[in-house]
Enzyme design. Structure first.
Site, mmCIF file in Angstrom:
data_model
loop_
_atom_site.group_PDB
_atom_site.id
_atom_site.type_symbol
_atom_site.label_atom_id
_atom_site.label_comp_id
_atom_site.label_asym_id
_atom_site.label_seq_id
_atom_site.Cartn_x
_atom_site.Cartn_y
_atom_site.Cartn_z
ATOM 1 N N ASP A 49 -4.058 64.437 61.008
ATOM 2 C CA ASP A 49 -3.765 64.825 59.626
ATOM 3 C C ASP A 49 -2.600 65.804 59.580
ATOM 4 O OD1 ASP A 49 -5.032 65.141 56.669
ATOM 5 O OD2 ASP A 49 -4.279 67.080 57.357
ATOM 6 N N TYR A 54 3.911 70.953 56.141
ATOM 7 C CA TYR A 54 3.651 71.584 57.446
ATOM 8 C C TYR A 54 4.930 71.637 58.293
ATOM 9 C CZ TYR A 54 -1.282 70.548 56.280
ATOM 10 O OH TYR A 54 -2.507 70.431 55.662
ATOM 11 N N LYS A 83 0.954 63.898 53.465
ATOM 12 C CA LYS A 83 0.744 64.270 52.049
ATOM 13 C C LYS A 83 2.082 64.592 51.389
ATOM 14 C CE LYS A 83 -3.280 66.692 53.930
ATOM 15 N NZ LYS A 83 -2.864 67.411 55.159
ATOM 16 N N HIS A 116 -0.959 66.271 47.644
ATOM 17 C CA HIS A 116 -1.462 67.477 48.319
ATOM 18 C C HIS A 116 -2.204 68.425 47.364
ATOM 19 C CE1 HIS A 116 -0.458 69.920 52.180
ATOM 20 N NE2 HIS A 116 -1.635 70.264 51.708
HETATM 21 N N1 LIG Z 1 -5.145 69.491 52.051
HETATM 22 C C1 LIG Z 1 -4.965 70.790 52.163
HETATM 23 O O1 LIG Z 1 -4.589 71.489 51.204
HETATM 24 C C2 LIG Z 1 -5.230 71.442 53.482
HETATM 25 C C3 LIG Z 1 -5.275 72.838 53.576
HETATM 26 C C4 LIG Z 1 -5.551 73.424 54.807
HETATM 27 C C5 LIG Z 1 -5.776 72.605 55.907
HETATM 28 N N2 LIG Z 1 -5.693 71.228 55.801
HETATM 29 C C6 LIG Z 1 -5.908 70.344 56.980
HETATM 30 O O2 LIG Z 1 -7.176 70.650 57.571
HETATM 31 C C7 LIG Z 1 -6.983 70.986 58.940
HETATM 32 C C8 LIG Z 1 -8.034 71.982 59.409
HETATM 33 O O3 LIG Z 1 -7.997 73.165 58.643
HETATM 34 P P1 LIG Z 1 -7.385 74.562 59.169
HETATM 35 O O4 LIG Z 1 -6.363 74.317 60.200
HETATM 36 O O5 LIG Z 1 -6.960 75.307 57.963
HETATM 37 O O6 LIG Z 1 -8.622 75.350 59.730
HETATM 38 P P2 LIG Z 1 -9.899 75.089 60.688
HETATM 39 O O7 LIG Z 1 -9.808 73.750 61.329
HETATM 40 O O8 LIG Z 1 -11.090 75.443 59.887
HETATM 41 O O9 LIG Z 1 -9.739 76.249 61.760
HETATM 42 C C9 LIG Z 1 -8.663 76.296 62.637
HETATM 43 C C10 LIG Z 1 -8.696 77.633 63.371
HETATM 44 O O10 LIG Z 1 -9.887 77.736 64.163
HETATM 45 C C11 LIG Z 1 -9.534 77.867 65.543
HETATM 46 N N3 LIG Z 1 -10.485 77.012 66.274
HETATM 47 C C12 LIG Z 1 -10.523 75.654 66.285
HETATM 48 N N4 LIG Z 1 -11.547 75.203 67.017
HETATM 49 C C13 LIG Z 1 -12.175 76.293 67.504
HETATM 50 C C14 LIG Z 1 -13.309 76.488 68.339
HETATM 51 N N5 LIG Z 1 -13.981 75.440 68.820
HETATM 52 N N6 LIG Z 1 -13.679 77.756 68.640
HETATM 53 C C15 LIG Z 1 -12.993 78.816 68.153
HETATM 54 N N7 LIG Z 1 -11.919 78.701 67.349
HETATM 55 C C16 LIG Z 1 -11.505 77.447 67.021
HETATM 56 C C17 LIG Z 1 -8.099 77.421 65.674
HETATM 57 O O11 LIG Z 1 -7.412 78.143 66.676
HETATM 58 P P3 LIG Z 1 -6.667 77.464 67.940
HETATM 59 O O12 LIG Z 1 -5.681 76.469 67.444
HETATM 60 O O13 LIG Z 1 -6.049 78.643 68.593
HETATM 61 O O14 LIG Z 1 -7.757 76.835 68.773
HETATM 62 C C18 LIG Z 1 -7.539 77.814 64.302
HETATM 63 O O15 LIG Z 1 -7.180 79.183 64.283
HETATM 64 C C19 LIG Z 1 -5.565 71.538 58.954
HETATM 65 O O16 LIG Z 1 -5.011 71.658 60.234
HETATM 66 C C20 LIG Z 1 -4.858 70.558 58.055
HETATM 67 O O17 LIG Z 1 -4.577 69.358 58.757
HETATM 68 C C21 LIG Z 1 -5.431 70.656 54.593
#
Ligand SMILES: NC(=O)c1ccc[n+]([C@@H]2O[C@H](COP(=O)([O-])OP(=O)(O)OC[C@H]3O[C@@H](n4cnc5c(N)ncnc54)[C@H](OP(=O)(O)O)[C@@H]3O)[C@@H](O)[C@H]2O)c1
Length: 280
Positions: A49, A54, A83, A116
């Site tokens: 994704d 980004y 997106k 988005h």
């Molecule tokens: N549509 C939208 O508006 C929108 C908004 C936000 C996000 N998204 C999508 O959703 C995806 C996921 O959301 P997100 O990146 O915001 O947050 P998330 O997946 O909830 O959390 C990511 C964070 O958690 C850490 N992490 C991941 N796995 C871990 C584990 N097993 N143990 C400890 N820490 C861990 C990562 O660090 P490290 O990388 O250092 O491991 C990173 O800092 C995004 O990457 C994006 O593709 C979409």
């Protein structure tokens, strides 16, 4: 219920989308990104994704090509999402943004293209463009992100095709009961962003207790909870050990009581912007 990392759910148009994928928000272009994407594919991830905003679609594309080669999988085995950003919402501008994303990714089609954010007065024209791309066979599924029930109702009133996906912030502190019910009733698949609340829930004592009982991490418990709730999930990590850990959730099951306990953690707390009150 999905049994392995490659299990898919059928969207209402029949397209099969993996329940589990890799997110790459806040990962900048460069080797860390390329390696994370290619490692994930080698490890068995099939869904990636990204988004125009980004600013990492080129590296994601490179990671995809590297991963495909090293894992011996073909493009058809993968499910790639991008997106359209808010400044490109419009009929012609959205069509152009789609071509730009494809070019940067080095792909000739996307599996899923999303609006988005629900920018008032703009998302309907953009949706017409997504419908056009879909009808032309340029994208396999189309959907939205950050749409509340009223946005969805407003969109489908004039739409020819209803969204196949709504990707929203979703984690134990934000269980989105209204959006979730609406999507379930209308055949729109819900997808969780920031499933790990960007790391903020990983020390939670209740989750820790459940995790200990299953010999799992709190991250694994949350991601398993997503799947058992019928929500697609795309946790982000660039660390190989976490990319592996996050996907290792197909050998245990949360009980009904554990599911209810996690569901009841909801406090309607967001880590991201509020779709009813954002200014970008
Ligand atoms: N549509 C939208 O508006 C929108 C908004 C936000 C996000 N998204 C999508 O959703 C995806 C996921 O959301 P997100 O990146 O915001 O947050 P998330 O997946 O909830 O959390 C990511 C964070 O958690 C850490 N992490 C991941 N796995 C871990 C584990 N097993 N143990 C400890 N820490 C861990 C990562 O660090 P490290 O990388 O250092 O491991 C990173 O800092 C995004 O990457 C994006 O593709 C979409």
């Amino acid at each position: 219920m999905s049994k392995n990392l490659q299990d898919r759910t059928a969207l209402y148009n029949g397209v099969q989308m993996p329940w589990f994928g890799l997110g790459v928000f806040k990962v900048e272009e460069g080797p860390e990104l390329v390696n994370a994407v290619s490692f994930a594919i080698k490890h068995g991830y099939r869904s990636i994704d990204t988004a125009a905003i980004y600013a990492n679609e080129e590296g994601v594309g490179e990671g995809i090509r590297k991963g495909m080669k090293e894992a011996g999988v073909s493009r058809e085995d993968l499910f790639i999402t991008s997106k359209v950003w808010n400044s490109d919402l419009g009929y012609e501008s959205t069509l152009a943004a789609y071509e730009t994303s494809l070019k940067k990714l080095g792909l000739d089609y996307l599996d899923l293209y999303l609006i988005h954010w629900p920018v008032e007065g703009k998302y309907k024209e953009a949706w017409r463009a997504l419908e056009h791309l879909y009808k032309q066979g340029k994208v396999r599924a189309i959907g939205v992100s950050n749409f509340q029930v009223h946005h969805l109702e407003d969109l489908v009133r004039n739409a020819e095709i209803k969204p196949m996906i709504n990707q929203v912030e979703y984690h134990p502190r934000l269980t989105q009961s209204k959006v979730k019910s609406y999507c379930e009733e209308n055949g729109i698949q819900l997808e969780a962003w920031s499933p790990l609340m960007q790391g903020q829930l990983l020390e939670n004592a209740d989750l820790r207790e459940i995790a200990d009982k299953h010999g799992k991490s709190t991250a694994q418990v949350i991601l398993r909870w997503d799947l058992q709730n019928g929500v697609i999930t795309i946790p982000k990590s660039t660390k190989e050990h976490r990319i592996t850990e996050n996907a290792d959730i197909f050998d245990f099951e949360l009980s009904k009581e554990e599911m209810e306990k996690i569901n009841s953690m909801n406090q309607n707390i967001r880590v991201g912007p509020d779709p009813d009150n954002f200014d970008f």
